[in-house]
Write a protein that holds these residues in place. Sequence first.
Motif, mmCIF file in Angstrom:
data_model
loop_
_atom_site.group_PDB
_atom_site.id
_atom_site.type_symbol
_atom_site.label_atom_id
_atom_site.label_comp_id
_atom_site.label_asym_id
_atom_site.label_seq_id
_atom_site.Cartn_x
_atom_site.Cartn_y
_atom_site.Cartn_z
ATOM 1 N N TYR A 141 0.851 -1.185 0.000
ATOM 2 C CA TYR A 141 0.000 0.000 0.000
ATOM 3 C C TYR A 141 0.892 1.242 0.000
ATOM 4 O O TYR A 141 1.861 1.325 0.743
ATOM 5 C CB TYR A 141 -0.906 0.038 1.235
ATOM 6 N N SER A 142 0.541 2.201 -0.799
ATOM 7 C CA SER A 142 1.308 3.450 -0.840
ATOM 8 C C SER A 142 1.037 4.251 0.431
ATOM 9 O O SER A 142 0.040 4.021 1.123
ATOM 10 C CB SER A 142 0.902 4.280 -2.057
ATOM 11 N N SER A 143 1.908 5.197 0.711
ATOM 12 C CA SER A 143 1.692 6.053 1.879
ATOM 13 C C SER A 143 0.412 6.860 1.706
ATOM 14 O O SER A 143 -0.295 7.133 2.675
ATOM 15 C CB SER A 143 2.893 6.965 2.114
ATOM 16 N N GLY A 144 0.086 7.213 0.467
ATOM 17 C CA GLY A 144 -1.153 7.939 0.206
ATOM 18 C C GLY A 144 -2.380 7.100 0.516
ATOM 19 O O GLY A 144 -3.357 7.591 1.088
ATOM 20 N N ALA A 145 -2.343 5.826 0.121
ATOM 21 C CA ALA A 145 -3.461 4.924 0.399
ATOM 22 C C ALA A 145 -3.632 4.732 1.903
ATOM 23 O O ALA A 145 -4.753 4.737 2.419
ATOM 24 C CB ALA A 145 -3.247 3.585 -0.291
ATOM 25 N N LEU A 146 -2.528 4.562 2.613
ATOM 26 C CA LEU A 146 -2.601 4.403 4.070
ATOM 27 C C LEU A 146 -3.134 5.673 4.727
ATOM 28 O O LEU A 146 -3.900 5.606 5.687
ATOM 29 C CB LEU A 146 -1.241 4.028 4.634
ATOM 30 N N ALA A 147 -2.770 6.835 4.190
ATOM 31 C CA ALA A 147 -3.274 8.102 4.731
ATOM 32 C C ALA A 147 -4.790 8.189 4.559
ATOM 33 O O ALA A 147 -5.502 8.654 5.461
ATOM 34 C CB ALA A 147 -2.589 9.279 4.055
ATOM 35 N N ILE A 148 -5.290 7.722 3.418
ATOM 36 C CA ILE A 148 -6.745 7.717 3.191
ATOM 37 C C ILE A 148 -7.422 6.810 4.212
ATOM 38 O O ILE A 148 -8.431 7.185 4.820
ATOM 39 C CB ILE A 148 -7.075 7.276 1.753
ATOM 40 N N LEU A 149 -6.875 5.625 4.414
ATOM 41 C CA LEU A 149 -7.460 4.701 5.392
ATOM 42 C C LEU A 149 -7.412 5.288 6.803
ATOM 43 O O LEU A 149 -8.375 5.178 7.560
ATOM 44 C CB LEU A 149 -6.755 3.351 5.338
ATOM 45 N N ARG A 150 -6.309 5.950 7.140
ATOM 46 C CA ARG A 150 -6.187 6.560 8.478
ATOM 47 C C ARG A 150 -7.164 7.725 8.653
ATOM 48 O O ARG A 150 -7.537 8.048 9.783
ATOM 49 C CB ARG A 150 -4.756 7.019 8.719
ATOM 50 N N SER A 151 -7.566 8.356 7.564
ATOM 51 C CA SER A 151 -8.539 9.446 7.678
ATOM 52 C C SER A 151 -9.937 8.910 7.990
ATOM 53 O O SER A 151 -10.797 9.637 8.466
ATOM 54 C CB SER A 151 -8.561 10.285 6.397
ATOM 55 N N VAL A 152 -10.149 7.625 7.716
ATOM 56 C CA VAL A 152 -11.443 6.985 7.954
ATOM 57 C C VAL A 152 -11.489 6.337 9.335
ATOM 58 O O VAL A 152 -12.530 6.299 9.981
ATOM 59 C CB VAL A 152 -11.721 5.926 6.860
ATOM 60 N N GLY A 153 -10.361 5.807 9.787
ATOM 61 C CA GLY A 153 -10.334 5.098 11.059
ATOM 62 C C GLY A 153 -8.919 4.843 11.518
ATOM 63 O O GLY A 153 -7.956 5.297 10.911
ATOM 64 N N LYS A 154 -8.798 4.077 12.591
ATOM 65 C CA LYS A 154 -7.494 3.732 13.165
ATOM 66 C C LYS A 154 -7.110 2.336 12.696
ATOM 67 O O LYS A 154 -7.877 1.378 12.856
ATOM 68 C CB LYS A 154 -7.576 3.769 14.681
ATOM 69 N N ILE A 155 -5.922 2.204 12.127
ATOM 70 C CA ILE A 155 -5.452 0.903 11.662
ATOM 71 C C ILE A 155 -5.023 0.070 12.872
ATOM 72 O O ILE A 155 -4.285 0.543 13.727
ATOM 73 C CB ILE A 155 -4.304 1.065 10.644
ATOM 74 N N THR A 156 -5.521 -1.160 12.924
ATOM 75 C CA THR A 156 -5.209 -2.065 14.026
ATOM 76 C C THR A 156 -4.560 -3.332 13.483
ATOM 77 O O THR A 156 -4.787 -3.708 12.337
ATOM 78 C CB THR A 156 -6.474 -2.418 14.840
ATOM 79 N N LYS A 157 -3.780 -3.985 14.322
ATOM 80 C CA LYS A 157 -3.192 -5.274 13.963
ATOM 81 C C LYS A 157 -3.960 -6.415 14.620
ATOM 82 O O LYS A 157 -3.580 -7.570 14.508
ATOM 83 C CB LYS A 157 -1.720 -5.309 14.368
ATOM 84 N N SER A 158 -5.043 -6.084 15.308
ATOM 85 C CA SER A 158 -5.854 -7.078 16.004
ATOM 86 C C SER A 158 -7.124 -7.355 15.209
ATOM 87 O O SER A 158 -8.012 -6.502 15.111
ATOM 88 C CB SER A 158 -6.220 -6.567 17.399
ATOM 89 N N LEU A 159 -7.209 -8.544 14.657
ATOM 90 C CA LEU A 159 -8.379 -8.928 13.873
ATOM 91 C C LEU A 159 -9.652 -8.892 14.718
ATOM 92 O O LEU A 159 -10.715 -8.472 14.247
ATOM 93 C CB LEU A 159 -8.164 -10.315 13.271
ATOM 94 N N SER A 160 -9.554 -9.284 15.975
ATOM 95 C CA SER A 160 -10.746 -9.331 16.829
ATOM 96 C C SER A 160 -11.306 -7.944 17.141
ATOM 97 O O SER A 160 -12.467 -7.811 17.512
ATOM 98 C CB SER A 160 -10.452 -10.078 18.127
ATOM 99 N N GLU A 161 -10.497 -6.882 16.987
ATOM 100 C CA GLU A 161 -10.955 -5.514 17.230
ATOM 101 C C GLU A 161 -11.520 -4.850 15.975
ATOM 102 O O GLU A 161 -12.128 -3.793 16.058
ATOM 103 C CB GLU A 161 -9.801 -4.646 17.733
ATOM 104 N N ALA A 162 -11.311 -5.454 14.820
ATOM 105 C CA ALA A 162 -11.628 -4.809 13.545
ATOM 106 C C ALA A 162 -13.120 -4.572 13.358
ATOM 107 O O ALA A 162 -13.936 -5.457 13.582
ATOM 108 C CB ALA A 162 -11.097 -5.644 12.389
ATOM 109 N N GLU A 163 -13.438 -3.356 12.923
ATOM 110 C CA GLU A 163 -14.793 -3.018 12.506
ATOM 111 C C GLU A 163 -14.858 -2.936 10.979
ATOM 112 O O GLU A 163 -15.912 -3.102 10.389
ATOM 113 C CB GLU A 163 -15.206 -1.695 13.120
ATOM 114 N N ILE A 164 -13.713 -2.653 10.381
ATOM 115 C CA ILE A 164 -13.588 -2.599 8.922
ATOM 116 C C ILE A 164 -12.455 -3.543 8.521
ATOM 117 O O ILE A 164 -11.363 -3.478 9.083
ATOM 118 C CB ILE A 164 -13.269 -1.170 8.440
ATOM 119 N N LEU A 165 -12.729 -4.385 7.547
ATOM 120 C CA LEU A 165 -11.740 -5.328 7.043
ATOM 121 C C LEU A 165 -11.440 -4.943 5.598
ATOM 122 O O LEU A 165 -12.337 -4.895 4.767
ATOM 123 C CB LEU A 165 -12.309 -6.740 7.123
#
Length: 65
Positions: free
Chosen positions: A12-36
């Motif tokens: 993922y490009s830094s731009g793509a990650l920035a877009i995702l971060r603008s929508v929510g918080k990126i987590t490494k915990s699958l059990s906490e995920a609201e968006i996959l």
Amino acid sequence: MPKIFITEPEGYSSGALAILRSVGKITKSLSEAEILVVKLGLDIDRGLIDRTPRLRVIASSTTGL
């Protein structure tokens, strides 16, 4: 802010990650995920859904993200 789990974060490009971060918080915990965020190669089965009790959205990044 919703928690986002990216199944394949490599490539993922830094731009793509920035877009995702603008929508929510990126987590490494699958059990906490609201968006996959998935790519086309991942099979989403009952087992995966059972491990994500907070899941609300499954999004594919195949549209050029």
